[in-house]
Scaffold this motif. Structure first.
Motif, PDB file in Angstrom:
ATOM      1  N   SER A  35       0.815  -1.204   0.000  1.00  0.00           N
ATOM      2  CA  SER A  35       0.000   0.000   0.000  1.00  0.00           C
ATOM      3  C   SER A  35       0.850   1.255   0.000  1.00  0.00           C
ATOM      4  O   SER A  35       0.441   2.292   0.487  1.00  0.00           O
ATOM      5  CB  SER A  35      -0.925   0.000   1.223  1.00  0.00           C
ATOM      6  N   ASN A  36       2.063   1.174  -0.527  1.00  0.00           N
ATOM      7  CA  ASN A  36       2.947   2.326  -0.632  1.00  0.00           C
ATOM      8  C   ASN A  36       2.281   3.413  -1.452  1.00  0.00           C
ATOM      9  O   ASN A  36       2.036   3.242  -2.647  1.00  0.00           O
ATOM     10  CB  ASN A  36       4.260   1.902  -1.303  1.00  0.00           C
ATOM     11  N   PRO A  37       1.924   4.597  -0.875  1.00  0.00           N
ATOM     12  CA  PRO A  37       1.196   5.630  -1.607  1.00  0.00           C
ATOM     13  C   PRO A  37       1.987   6.180  -2.771  1.00  0.00           C
ATOM     14  O   PRO A  37       1.428   6.536  -3.793  1.00  0.00           O
ATOM     15  CB  PRO A  37       0.925   6.707  -0.536  1.00  0.00           C
ATOM     16  N   ASP A  38       3.313   6.251  -2.647  1.00  0.00           N
ATOM     17  CA  ASP A  38       4.130   6.770  -3.743  1.00  0.00           C
ATOM     18  C   ASP A  38       4.076   5.839  -4.945  1.00  0.00           C
ATOM     19  O   ASP A  38       4.017   6.265  -6.090  1.00  0.00           O
ATOM     20  CB  ASP A  38       5.584   6.947  -3.288  1.00  0.00           C
ATOM     21  N   ALA A  39       4.092   4.538  -4.675  1.00  0.00           N
ATOM     22  CA  ALA A  39       4.035   3.562  -5.760  1.00  0.00           C
ATOM     23  C   ALA A  39       2.707   3.669  -6.492  1.00  0.00           C
ATOM     24  O   ALA A  39       2.645   3.612  -7.716  1.00  0.00           O
ATOM     25  CB  ALA A  39       4.225   2.150  -5.213  1.00  0.00           C
ATOM     26  N   LYS A  40       1.603   3.845  -5.722  1.00  0.00           N
ATOM     27  CA  LYS A  40       0.301   3.975  -6.350  1.00  0.00           C
ATOM     28  C   LYS A  40       0.235   5.208  -7.222  1.00  0.00           C
ATOM     29  O   LYS A  40      -0.300   5.202  -8.323  1.00  0.00           O
ATOM     30  CB  LYS A  40      -0.793   4.038  -5.277  1.00  0.00           C
ATOM     31  N   CYS A  41       0.769   6.302  -6.726  1.00  0.00           N
ATOM     32  CA  CYS A  41       0.717   7.553  -7.461  1.00  0.00           C
ATOM     33  C   CYS A  41       1.489   7.462  -8.761  1.00  0.00           C
ATOM     34  O   CYS A  41       1.033   7.898  -9.809  1.00  0.00           O
ATOM     35  CB  CYS A  41       1.275   8.681  -6.593  1.00  0.00           C
ATOM     36  N   SER A  42       2.678   6.861  -8.703  1.00  0.00           N
ATOM     37  CA  SER A  42       3.532   6.814  -9.881  1.00  0.00           C
ATOM     38  C   SER A  42       2.992   5.890 -10.949  1.00  0.00           C
ATOM     39  O   SER A  42       3.285   6.050 -12.125  1.00  0.00           O
ATOM     40  CB  SER A  42       4.941   6.367  -9.485  1.00  0.00           C
ATOM     41  N   SER A  43       2.191   4.892 -10.558  1.00  0.00           N
ATOM     42  CA  SER A  43       1.712   3.916 -11.527  1.00  0.00           C
ATOM     43  C   SER A  43       0.280   4.173 -11.973  1.00  0.00           C
ATOM     44  O   SER A  43      -0.212   3.502 -12.877  1.00  0.00           O
ATOM     45  CB  SER A  43       1.798   2.503 -10.938  1.00  0.00           C
ATOM     46  N   SER A  44      -0.395   5.149 -11.375  1.00  0.00           N
ATOM     47  CA  SER A  44      -1.811   5.348 -11.667  1.00  0.00           C
ATOM     48  C   SER A  44      -2.057   5.685 -13.129  1.00  0.00           C
ATOM     49  O   SER A  44      -2.978   5.158 -13.756  1.00  0.00           O
ATOM     50  CB  SER A  44      -2.388   6.440 -10.772  1.00  0.00           C
ATOM     51  N   ALA A  91      -2.968  -6.796 -18.352  1.00  0.00           N
ATOM     52  CA  ALA A  91      -1.547  -7.148 -18.450  1.00  0.00           C
ATOM     53  C   ALA A  91      -0.648  -6.211 -17.662  1.00  0.00           C
ATOM     54  O   ALA A  91       0.449  -6.603 -17.259  1.00  0.00           O
ATOM     55  CB  ALA A  91      -1.117  -7.159 -19.918  1.00  0.00           C
ATOM     56  N   VAL A  92      -1.081  -4.976 -17.420  1.00  0.00           N
ATOM     57  CA  VAL A  92      -0.240  -4.036 -16.677  1.00  0.00           C
ATOM     58  C   VAL A  92      -0.532  -4.071 -15.183  1.00  0.00           C
ATOM     59  O   VAL A  92       0.051  -3.304 -14.408  1.00  0.00           O
ATOM     60  CB  VAL A  92      -0.400  -2.582 -17.205  1.00  0.00           C
ATOM     61  N   ASN A  93      -1.407  -4.957 -14.758  1.00  0.00           N
ATOM     62  CA  ASN A  93      -1.739  -5.068 -13.332  1.00  0.00           C
ATOM     63  C   ASN A  93      -2.166  -6.505 -13.034  1.00  0.00           C
ATOM     64  O   ASN A  93      -3.311  -6.775 -12.703  1.00  0.00           O
ATOM     65  CB  ASN A  93      -2.860  -4.087 -12.970  1.00  0.00           C
ATOM     66  N   LEU A  94      -1.222  -7.425 -13.141  1.00  0.00           N
ATOM     67  CA  LEU A  94      -1.539  -8.840 -12.989  1.00  0.00           C
ATOM     68  C   LEU A  94      -1.971  -9.157 -11.554  1.00  0.00           C
ATOM     69  O   LEU A  94      -1.346  -8.694 -10.597  1.00  0.00           O
ATOM     70  CB  LEU A  94      -0.333  -9.696 -13.378  1.00  0.00           C
ATOM     71  N   PRO A  95      -3.016  -9.950 -11.386  1.00  0.00           N
ATOM     72  CA  PRO A  95      -3.592 -10.210 -10.065  1.00  0.00           C
ATOM     73  C   PRO A  95      -2.962 -11.398  -9.348  1.00  0.00           C
ATOM     74  O   PRO A  95      -3.657 -12.172  -8.689  1.00  0.00           O
ATOM     75  CB  PRO A  95      -5.058 -10.481 -10.406  1.00  0.00           C
ATOM     76  N   TYR A  96      -1.666 -11.591  -9.510  1.00  0.00           N
ATOM     77  CA  TYR A  96      -0.979 -12.697  -8.860  1.00  0.00           C
ATOM     78  C   TYR A  96       0.006 -12.152  -7.831  1.00  0.00           C
ATOM     79  O   TYR A  96       0.600 -11.087  -8.022  1.00  0.00           O
ATOM     80  CB  TYR A  96      -0.202 -13.533  -9.875  1.00  0.00           C
ATOM     81  N   ARG A  97       0.208 -12.891  -6.755  1.00  0.00           N
ATOM     82  CA  ARG A  97       1.187 -12.462  -5.774  1.00  0.00           C
ATOM     83  C   ARG A  97       2.586 -12.584  -6.363  1.00  0.00           C
ATOM     84  O   ARG A  97       2.851 -13.413  -7.240  1.00  0.00           O
ATOM     85  CB  ARG A  97       1.067 -13.265  -4.482  1.00  0.00           C
ATOM     86  N   ARG A 110       6.401  -1.202 -20.768  1.00  0.00           N
ATOM     87  CA  ARG A 110       7.441  -1.491 -19.779  1.00  0.00           C
ATOM     88  C   ARG A 110       6.812  -2.014 -18.482  1.00  0.00           C
ATOM     89  O   ARG A 110       7.334  -2.936 -17.851  1.00  0.00           O
ATOM     90  CB  ARG A 110       8.272  -0.239 -19.505  1.00  0.00           C
ATOM     91  N   LYS A 111       5.676  -1.443 -18.087  1.00  0.00           N
ATOM     92  CA  LYS A 111       5.000  -1.890 -16.866  1.00  0.00           C
ATOM     93  C   LYS A 111       4.519  -3.336 -17.014  1.00  0.00           C
ATOM     94  O   LYS A 111       4.596  -4.137 -16.066  1.00  0.00           O
ATOM     95  CB  LYS A 111       3.798  -0.984 -16.565  1.00  0.00           C
ATOM     96  N   ALA A 112       4.045  -3.709 -18.202  1.00  0.00           N
ATOM     97  CA  ALA A 112       3.606  -5.086 -18.423  1.00  0.00           C
ATOM     98  C   ALA A 112       4.768  -6.057 -18.279  1.00  0.00           C
ATOM     99  O   ALA A 112       4.610  -7.158 -17.736  1.00  0.00           O
ATOM    100  CB  ALA A 112       2.966  -5.216 -19.804  1.00  0.00           C
ATOM    101  N   ILE A 113       5.939  -5.654 -18.753  1.00  0.00           N
ATOM    102  CA  ILE A 113       7.127  -6.504 -18.596  1.00  0.00           C
ATOM    103  C   ILE A 113       7.512  -6.598 -17.122  1.00  0.00           C
ATOM    104  O   ILE A 113       7.844  -7.675 -16.623  1.00  0.00           O
ATOM    105  CB  ILE A 113       8.294  -5.964 -19.439  1.00  0.00           C
TER     106      ILE A 113
END
Length: 327
Positions: free
Chosen positions: A10-19, A111-117, A140-143
């Motif tokens: 739940s890192n807020p910075d990570a969420k912001c950068s990938s939104s 593909a850019v947000n795979l639902p696997y751990r 790049r995000k999908a990779i």
């Protein structure tokens, strides 16, 4: 089966950068998602042959491997190696329904947000998927996601359409995107198509499109290209849905009225246009060259596709697992 769908950090910075990367551009919604939903049964009926290179990759995996197929389509690779356990996902619900009806373990996912751990799979494949993503950041995000979901030491096979087609005449059947469609993209890393032409999609008859000279070489139109070329790389590729197909019903009529498709009486088909970013030589490698947690172990050109095999070498800083997933 262990839980495979999970909430990540739940890192807020990570969420912001990938939104912005995870927000699907309208051109993908209209010319990828909606198109494949509309043509799913016909598309599936034409997709049964397995590429030898993909088959070799899957058959060389150790017995008991968990294989994640991101963008599995109609599931033609699911279960190909009977000694492995396959899980597929695709953005198209109708294609996933086809897979489910065939008894495969599948779910609808992006593909850019795979639902696997993270680290769940022993291997992952992405066959003819990345070229449907309309920005470099999303590709790049999908990779990154494919690498994230495999274990350290796991392998990832990626294939994409090449601009260097073995049959150069195919390019003459594709519609190059022009300035009109710049507004369809959003966010950083968007394609930069600099065409001097004011031609629009509707004014280009499919049989008269020409993007090359008589020798089949590409004309210079200009677009992003990590391989250093300046060739046209953004196209609409037609899919002809014959009038006799059951899919040609009220839905297809509505698609024509809404501009998603067009009628071609000369070919007796409803024509849907699919968005493609075709890759130049070296471009796929450039997307993965900066990764700190994976290396390229093989790269090759096969049947008008650029392909790479990656090996995950370590956990990336954003790929750590919370304790609840260790057992």
């Amino acid at each position: 089966m262990k839980e495979i769908i999970t909430k990540r950090s739940s890192n807020p910075d990570a969420k912001c950068s990938s939104s912005s990367v995870q927000s699907t551009p309208e051109i993908e919604k209209k010319y990828v998602h909606r198109v494949y939903d509309a043509i799913a049964p016909h598309f599936s009926a034409t997709r049964f042959a397995k590429w030898p290179k993909v088959s070799t990759f899957l058959h060389n995996l150790p017995s008991g491997s968990v294989v994640l197929d991101a963008g599995c389509g109609n599931g033609k690779y699911l279960g190909l190696n009977p000694d492995c356990f396959f899980i597929g996902c695709d953005i198209s619900a109708p294609l996933i329904q086809i897979c489910s009806d065939r008894g495969h373990e599948v779910l609808v996912a992006d593909a850019v947000n795979l639902p696997y751990r993270s680290g769940y799979g022993d291997a992952a494949i992405s066959i003819a998927v990345l070229h449907h993503l309309s920005t470099e950041d999303r590709r790049r995000k999908a990779i990154d996601e494919l690498v994230r979901v495999v274990k350290v030491g796991g392998h990832v096979l990626i294939t994409v359409w090449a601009v260097e087609q073995e049959d150069g005449s195919l390019l003459n059947k594709w519609t190059p995107l022009t300035r009109k469609y710049l507004e369809e993209w959003i966010g950083p890393g968007s394609p930069r198509v600099r065409s001097a032409s004011a031609v629009t999609l509707e004014s280009i008859p499919e049989t008269e499109v020409s993007v090359g000279n008589q020798e089949g070489k590409d004309c210079v139109v200009g677009s992003e290209n990590g391989g250093g070329n300046d060739k046209q790389q953004e196209y609409f590729v037609p899919w002809h849905l014959p009038y006799h197909r059951a899919e040609v019903s009220g839905a297809s009529a509505g698609a024509v009225e809404n501009g998603l498709a067009r009628k071609d009486d000369s070919k007796g088909a409803i024509v849907y246009d699919r968005y493609y970013h075709v890759f130049g030589q070296g471009e796929l490698e450039s997307l993965v060259s900066g990764m700190k947690n994976a290396v390229i172990v093989d790269q090759f050109y096969d049947k008008s596709n650029w392909c790479v095999i990656l090996e995950k070498t370590s956990w990336g800083k954003n790929n750590t697992l919370s304790g609840q997933f260790y057992d």
